[in-house]
Motif scaffolding. Structure first.
Motif, PDB file in Angstrom:
ATOM      1  N   UNK A  77       0.672  -1.138   0.160  1.00 48.23           N
ATOM      2  CA  UNK A  77      -0.032   0.168   0.004  1.00 48.23           C
ATOM      3  C   UNK A  77       0.824   1.259   0.143  1.00 48.23           C
ATOM      4  N   UNK A  78       1.976   1.236   0.659  1.00 47.55           N
ATOM      5  CA  UNK A  78       2.830   2.336   0.861  1.00 47.55           C
ATOM      6  C   UNK A  78       3.444   2.764  -0.375  1.00 47.55           C
ATOM      7  N   UNK A 111      -8.991   5.387  -5.196  1.00 42.58           N
ATOM      8  CA  UNK A 111     -10.167   4.988  -4.596  1.00 42.58           C
ATOM      9  C   UNK A 111      -9.918   3.282  -3.854  1.00 42.58           C
ATOM     10  N   UNK A 112      -9.233   2.676  -4.862  1.00 41.67           N
ATOM     11  CA  UNK A 112      -9.087   1.456  -4.287  1.00 41.67           C
ATOM     12  C   UNK A 112      -8.195   1.420  -2.984  1.00 41.67           C
ATOM     13  N   UNK A 164      -7.676   0.680   2.618  1.00 39.38           N
ATOM     14  CA  UNK A 164      -7.221   1.001   3.828  1.00 39.38           C
ATOM     15  C   UNK A 164      -8.017   0.895   4.985  1.00 39.38           C
ATOM     16  N   UNK A 165      -9.274   1.428   4.840  1.00 38.29           N
ATOM     17  CA  UNK A 165     -10.412   1.358   5.706  1.00 38.29           C
ATOM     18  C   UNK A 165     -11.056   0.077   5.652  1.00 38.29           C
ATOM     19  N   UNK A 166     -10.611  -0.812   5.103  1.00 42.83           N
ATOM     20  CA  UNK A 166     -10.972  -2.276   5.423  1.00 42.83           C
ATOM     21  C   UNK A 166     -12.474  -2.372   4.781  1.00 42.83           C
ATOM     22  N   UNK A 203     -10.869  -6.630   4.557  1.00 46.11           N
ATOM     23  CA  UNK A 203     -12.350  -6.822   4.747  1.00 46.11           C
ATOM     24  C   UNK A 203     -12.732  -7.634   5.844  1.00 46.11           C
ATOM     25  N   UNK A 204     -11.622  -8.662   6.210  1.00 47.66           N
ATOM     26  CA  UNK A 204     -11.908  -9.472   7.138  1.00 47.66           C
ATOM     27  C   UNK A 204     -12.181 -10.867   6.679  1.00 47.66           C
TER      28      UNK A 204
END
Ligand SMILES: [Zn+2]
Ligand SMILES: [Zn+2]
Length: 417
Positions: free
Chosen positions: A252-253, A324-325, A330-332, A408-409
């Motif tokens: 992600x970074x 957006x992705x 990151x917000x799950x 997203x678990x």
């Protein structure tokens, strides 16, 4: 070389490259596609053709490639003076004009990469026949998938089309023989990609190394050859010897860093001229947008739409799409996971087509150098724009779409596809 038999592919495991689901693939009929039941990614397609067919395509491609290197593909004429362009002319003129980075980039993706890709395919497929050391073949074939998107002959030919439509109103333009070789090269490479079953090649390269039974460690799908290894992270894949990582490191970074850098350069790429056209001692700068307006003025609507889509829409969609992705990942977020995975796949596929304008400039710079009568030079906008394209390709490559599902678990589960 024998064709793939159905028995050769009895029951094997794959980790979905887009959602991380482990799927057990049963025997397939030729042409049938095994899809991930969770995100719909095609995990494997058993090819109909014999292994000799992709080899024949690669050999034909190599002949076209050699021919394309030897002859010019386009010639123009004005006031009794003529100029011709070969594949290397554009990069050389860009470098001479002080745009070394741009010249090197065009040189690598149009001259080096197609040759390297064909070379890897030919040496690997012939090597399997003639018994060359497997270790050597494995270390070569490992690069096949990685360099594939960088062999941009298909995009180059569209760039040629745009350059051609811009040259015809001003000059006598003649198509030369090497153009047909370039088209042949593009078609051979497309046929090779469509018929080469990489899974089958890996099986024949690493057959003797395959583990007989599952080990203790958590399964990790190899990102290069696809083999599911039961080995700890950091150990080499049993089949292709790539270092195993459960997910791409700092994904992600790195994806954010490339996306932000590309977004910063998107502004100057559109504000600064990408090229300057001198005609009858008058020099006029062209930005991406004024270039499109010029095409519309000349009534070339289809080409104008093509350039608008490739140079303005695609880079913007890529930047907004990646942001957006990344934010939702990151917000799950657990919403639209299939849709976001599909968006990632689309961004991945369309990215390289933005190079059309860069190739068009390279061809114009190669041909139009008649001093005060007519001359084309590259400009700052072109470097910024090429950087946007390359950085967004890096961003897409750095991001691991399995994180959309992990965050997203979704617990890892096994499936039979
Ligand atoms: Zn999946
Ligand atoms: Zn591997």
């Amino acid at each position: 070389m024998t064709a793939a038999s159905e028995a050769e592919f009895k029951d094997f495991w794959r980790e979905c490259t887009h959602c991380g689901l482990f799927c057990r693939l049963g025997p397939r009929h030729p042409g049938e596609v095994a899809e991930c039941p969770r995100c719909g990614t095609a995990l494997w397609r058993m090819r109909r053709s014999h292994m000799n067919f992709p080899l024949a395509c690669a050999m034909a491609g190599l002949l076209f490639y050699i021919f394309a290197l030897m002859a010019p593909f386009l010639e123009i004429e004005t006031y009794g003076r003529a100029a011709f362009a070969r594949l290397e002319t554009g990069p050389i003129r860009l470098t001479e004009g002080g745009w070394e980075l741009l010249g090197t980039l065009v040189f690598i993706v149009t001259l080096i990469m197609p040759g390297v890709k064909l070379g890897i395919a030919i040496i690997t497929l012939l090597g399997l026949e003639t018994g060359l050391p497997r270790r050597l073949l494995k270390s070569l074939f490992r690069w096949y998938e990685t360099i594939s998107p960088w062999a941009m002959m298909d995009v180059y030919l569209l760039g040629f089309l745009v350059a051609y439509t811009r040259l015809t109103p001003m000059f006598n333009v003649h198509l030369d023989t090497a153009l047909y070789a370039l088209i042949g090269l593009m078609l051979s490479m497309a046929a090779m990609d469509a018929s080469l079953d990489q899974e089958l090649v890996w099986r024949r390269l690493g057959h003797e190394d395959l583990p007989a039974e599952r080990g203790e460690a958590q399964p990790i799908g190899c990102m290069v050859c696809g083999l599911v290894n039961h080995r700890p992270p950091g150990s080499p894949c049993l089949r292709c010897e790539t270092i195993l990582e459960p997910r791409k490191p700092a994904s992600v970074t790195r994806a954010w860093a490339y996306t932000i850098a590309a977004a910063c350069l998107y502004v100057p790429a559109n504000l600064y001229p990408i090229m300057n056209l001198t005609s009858m001692a008058k020099t006029q700068p062209y930005t991406i947008f004024t270039g499109i307006v010029e095409l519309v003025k000349n009534g070339l609507w289809p080409v104008a739409l093509l350039v608008f889509f490739a140079s303005i829409t695609i880079p913007l969609l890529k930047l907004v799409g990646m942001a957006y992705i990344l934010v939702t990942c990151q917000r799950g977020s657990a919403q639209l996971m299939r849709g976001r995975t599909l968006a990632y796949k689309i961004i991945n596929v369309i990215g390289r087509w933005s190079m059309i304008d860069i190739f068009m400039i390279s061809i114009l710079v190669a041909l139009v150098h008649f001093g005060q009568i007519a001359n084309v030079t590259a400009d700052t906008g072109a470097v910024c724009f090429a950087s946007v394209v390359i950085l967004t390709i890096f961003a897409v490559d750095a991001f691991d779409p399995r994180l959309i599902w992990d965050n997203a678990g979704n617990a890892k589960e096994d499936h039979k596809a």
